[in-house]
Design a protein around this motif. Sequence first.
Motif, PDB file in Angstrom:
ATOM      1  N   HIS A   1      10.584  19.126   0.389  1.00  0.00           N
ATOM      2  CA  HIS A   1      10.112  20.496   0.240  1.00  0.00           C
ATOM      3  C   HIS A   1      11.044  21.200  -0.744  1.00  0.00           C
ATOM      4  N   PRO A   2      10.650  21.333  -2.026  1.00  0.00           N
ATOM      5  CA  PRO A   2      11.560  21.833  -3.054  1.00  0.00           C
ATOM      6  C   PRO A   2      12.132  23.210  -2.789  1.00  0.00           C
ATOM      7  N   GLN A   3      11.299  24.164  -2.332  1.00  0.00           N
ATOM      8  CA  GLN A   3      11.803  25.527  -2.144  1.00  0.00           C
ATOM      9  C   GLN A   3      12.900  25.578  -1.092  1.00  0.00           C
ATOM     10  N   ALA A   4      12.710  24.868   0.009  1.00  0.00           N
ATOM     11  CA  ALA A   4      13.713  24.870   1.080  1.00  0.00           C
ATOM     12  C   ALA A   4      14.777  23.802   0.862  1.00  0.00           C
TER      13      ALA A   4
ATOM     14  N   ARG B   1       0.859  -1.182   0.000  1.00  0.00           N
ATOM     15  CA  ARG B   1       0.000   0.000   0.000  1.00  0.00           C
ATOM     16  C   ARG B   1       0.900   1.239   0.000  1.00  0.00           C
ATOM     17  N   SER B   2       0.611   2.179  -0.873  1.00  0.00           N
ATOM     18  CA  SER B   2       1.427   3.384  -0.926  1.00  0.00           C
ATOM     19  C   SER B   2       0.560   4.585  -1.274  1.00  0.00           C
ATOM     20  N   SER B   3       1.043   5.745  -0.901  1.00  0.00           N
ATOM     21  CA  SER B   3       0.339   6.988  -1.225  1.00  0.00           C
ATOM     22  C   SER B   3       1.366   8.083  -1.445  1.00  0.00           C
ATOM     23  N   VAL B   4       1.049   8.983  -2.357  1.00  0.00           N
ATOM     24  CA  VAL B   4       1.886  10.151  -2.635  1.00  0.00           C
ATOM     25  C   VAL B   4       0.974  11.366  -2.613  1.00  0.00           C
ATOM     26  N   CYS B   5       1.363  12.383  -1.853  1.00  0.00           N
ATOM     27  CA  CYS B   5       0.556  13.587  -1.704  1.00  0.00           C
ATOM     28  C   CYS B   5       1.416  14.822  -1.973  1.00  0.00           C
ATOM     29  N   TYR B   6       0.916  15.715  -2.803  1.00  0.00           N
ATOM     30  CA  TYR B   6       1.602  16.984  -3.084  1.00  0.00           C
ATOM     31  C   TYR B   6       0.679  18.111  -2.661  1.00  0.00           C
ATOM     32  N   GLN B   7       1.164  18.958  -1.738  1.00  0.00           N
ATOM     33  CA  GLN B   7       0.337  20.047  -1.217  1.00  0.00           C
ATOM     34  C   GLN B   7       1.233  21.167  -0.724  1.00  0.00           C
ATOM     35  N   SER B   8       0.877  22.391  -1.108  1.00  0.00           N
ATOM     36  CA  SER B   8       1.625  23.580  -0.649  1.00  0.00           C
ATOM     37  C   SER B   8       3.118  23.436  -0.914  1.00  0.00           C
TER      38      SER B   8
ATOM     39  N   GLY C   1      19.466  20.970   1.487  1.00  0.00           N
ATOM     40  CA  GLY C   1      20.412  21.386   0.463  1.00  0.00           C
ATOM     41  C   GLY C   1      21.150  20.226  -0.164  1.00  0.00           C
ATOM     42  N   PHE C   2      21.651  20.475  -1.387  1.00  0.00           N
ATOM     43  CA  PHE C   2      22.378  19.447  -2.125  1.00  0.00           C
ATOM     44  C   PHE C   2      23.773  19.899  -2.531  1.00  0.00           C
ATOM     45  N   ASP C   3      24.104  21.150  -2.209  1.00  0.00           N
ATOM     46  CA  ASP C   3      25.443  21.664  -2.504  1.00  0.00           C
ATOM     47  C   ASP C   3      26.276  21.556  -1.233  1.00  0.00           C
TER      48      ASP C   3
ATOM     49  N   LEU D   1       6.030  17.529  -0.958  1.00  0.00           N
ATOM     50  CA  LEU D   1       5.741  16.189  -1.426  1.00  0.00           C
ATOM     51  C   LEU D   1       5.882  15.216  -0.275  1.00  0.00           C
ATOM     52  N   LEU D   2       4.819  14.471   0.015  1.00  0.00           N
ATOM     53  CA  LEU D   2       4.816  13.491   1.093  1.00  0.00           C
ATOM     54  C   LEU D   2       4.498  12.126   0.497  1.00  0.00           C
ATOM     55  N   SER D   3       5.176  11.093   0.959  1.00  0.00           N
ATOM     56  CA  SER D   3       4.937   9.758   0.425  1.00  0.00           C
ATOM     57  C   SER D   3       5.051   8.721   1.527  1.00  0.00           C
ATOM     58  N   GLN D   4       4.366   7.609   1.321  1.00  0.00           N
ATOM     59  CA  GLN D   4       4.398   6.517   2.286  1.00  0.00           C
ATOM     60  C   GLN D   4       4.198   5.200   1.557  1.00  0.00           C
ATOM     61  N   LEU D   5       4.924   4.183   1.973  1.00  0.00           N
ATOM     62  CA  LEU D   5       4.803   2.854   1.373  1.00  0.00           C
ATOM     63  C   LEU D   5       4.895   1.813   2.467  1.00  0.00           C
ATOM     64  N   HIS D   6       3.984   0.848   2.425  1.00  0.00           N
ATOM     65  CA  HIS D   6       3.998  -0.248   3.391  1.00  0.00           C
ATOM     66  C   HIS D   6       3.889  -1.562   2.625  1.00  0.00           C
ATOM     67  N   ALA D   7       4.874  -2.429   2.795  1.00  0.00           N
ATOM     68  CA  ALA D   7       4.888  -3.733   2.127  1.00  0.00           C
ATOM     69  C   ALA D   7       4.907  -4.821   3.185  1.00  0.00           C
ATOM     70  N   ARG D   8       3.966  -5.760   3.080  1.00  0.00           N
ATOM     71  CA  ARG D   8       3.890  -6.861   4.038  1.00  0.00           C
ATOM     72  C   ARG D   8       4.254  -8.167   3.353  1.00  0.00           C
ATOM     73  N   PHE D   9       5.257  -8.824   3.898  1.00  0.00           N
ATOM     74  CA  PHE D   9       5.712 -10.122   3.415  1.00  0.00           C
ATOM     75  C   PHE D   9       5.188 -11.209   4.351  1.00  0.00           C
ATOM     76  N   VAL D  10       5.488 -12.458   4.013  1.00  0.00           N
ATOM     77  CA  VAL D  10       5.166 -13.560   4.901  1.00  0.00           C
ATOM     78  C   VAL D  10       6.035 -13.436   6.152  1.00  0.00           C
ATOM     79  N   GLY D  11       5.415 -13.061   7.277  1.00  0.00           N
ATOM     80  CA  GLY D  11       6.152 -12.952   8.526  1.00  0.00           C
ATOM     81  C   GLY D  11       6.938 -11.681   8.711  1.00  0.00           C
ATOM     82  N   GLY D  12       6.765 -10.670   7.898  1.00  0.00           N
ATOM     83  CA  GLY D  12       7.535  -9.441   8.072  1.00  0.00           C
ATOM     84  C   GLY D  12       6.938  -8.287   7.295  1.00  0.00           C
ATOM     85  N   ALA D  13       7.519  -7.091   7.489  1.00  0.00           N
ATOM     86  CA  ALA D  13       6.995  -5.905   6.820  1.00  0.00           C
ATOM     87  C   ALA D  13       8.085  -4.847   6.688  1.00  0.00           C
ATOM     88  N   ILE D  14       7.923  -3.983   5.686  1.00  0.00           N
ATOM     89  CA  ILE D  14       8.795  -2.834   5.476  1.00  0.00           C
ATOM     90  C   ILE D  14       7.916  -1.607   5.315  1.00  0.00           C
TER      91      ILE D  14
END
Length: 289
Positions: free
Chosen positions: A228-231, A198-205, A267-269, A208-221
């Motif tokens: 925030h692009p401007q900052a 299950r995953s969701s991606v939301c863009y607002q103001s 930042g990336f510099d 960008l916010l995102s979430q992903l949940h994966a359930r395996f046999v006996g485990g989960a990630i």
Amino acid sequence: EWHLTAITAGVDSLRFDTDGGRGVLSSLTLSEEHGIVVEEACLAFSVADSTLRLPYFVLRTGASALSGHLRAIGRQAGVPIIDGDINGSIGYADAMCIAGMLGPLSAPFYHLYPVVPLEVDMAIDGPLNAMRLTHCHVALPTAFAVDARGTVAGWPNTREMEAQVDVEARIHDLDFLTALLDTALQERVVIPHDVAIRSSVCYQSDSLLSQLHARFVGGAITLRGSYHPQAERYALTMQVDTLDMHHILPTDNLGVMTWQAAIAGTGFDWHTPDSHLSCSVWVDSFNLA
């Protein structure tokens, strides 16, 4: 490969004028000796400065059949309201042709890929500045199924735009993808079966916010991220809960593990003092088989 020979084209066109405006009704059909058929029809009716178009298409081959339409059904505050859909199936032979265009495929890939049609069904509606993906279903029976829904409003102004996409997927058996790996990795890596995502991606103001949940046999990630692009501010957390790595890397001496990691930065510099990055890792359990 696709070899197109003996292509036949047919066109019909009807133009008409009324007191309210003018229109064109036209259709086009292309057919090929080996059974590839493309049909497209369009009704365009103009009144003053507004044009209503109702296109419809059908694509058929010996292995596949797709159809769809895109039409304007009115206006809301001067913005056209759109309604459209695509549905059908892509057969094994055509899927292999499309995949082959991306690069050379190995013999095991052709052998392991399910010989069943890929199912496609999606629809959109709403005004152009507030579109809605009512449903999107893509499935390869015995392999996977993906369902998505979403909305977007305020487009194309990114500062005012709000969008959200929700996706649910079920992975049954993707063993054929291991044939794309290097030969040495094919013997070390296993793609888990029966995974629920299950995953969701939301863009607002401008965020960008995102979430992903994966359930395996006996485990989960679980993954959670934000950007925030401007900052130029970003964050990512990953939580692994009782995941048995032996199901993914059977030849390695890894067992069940539970841990969490977090990355955050600005930042990336890296040559400027305003850029920084922090990382934290918490390990609850880490077993070696």
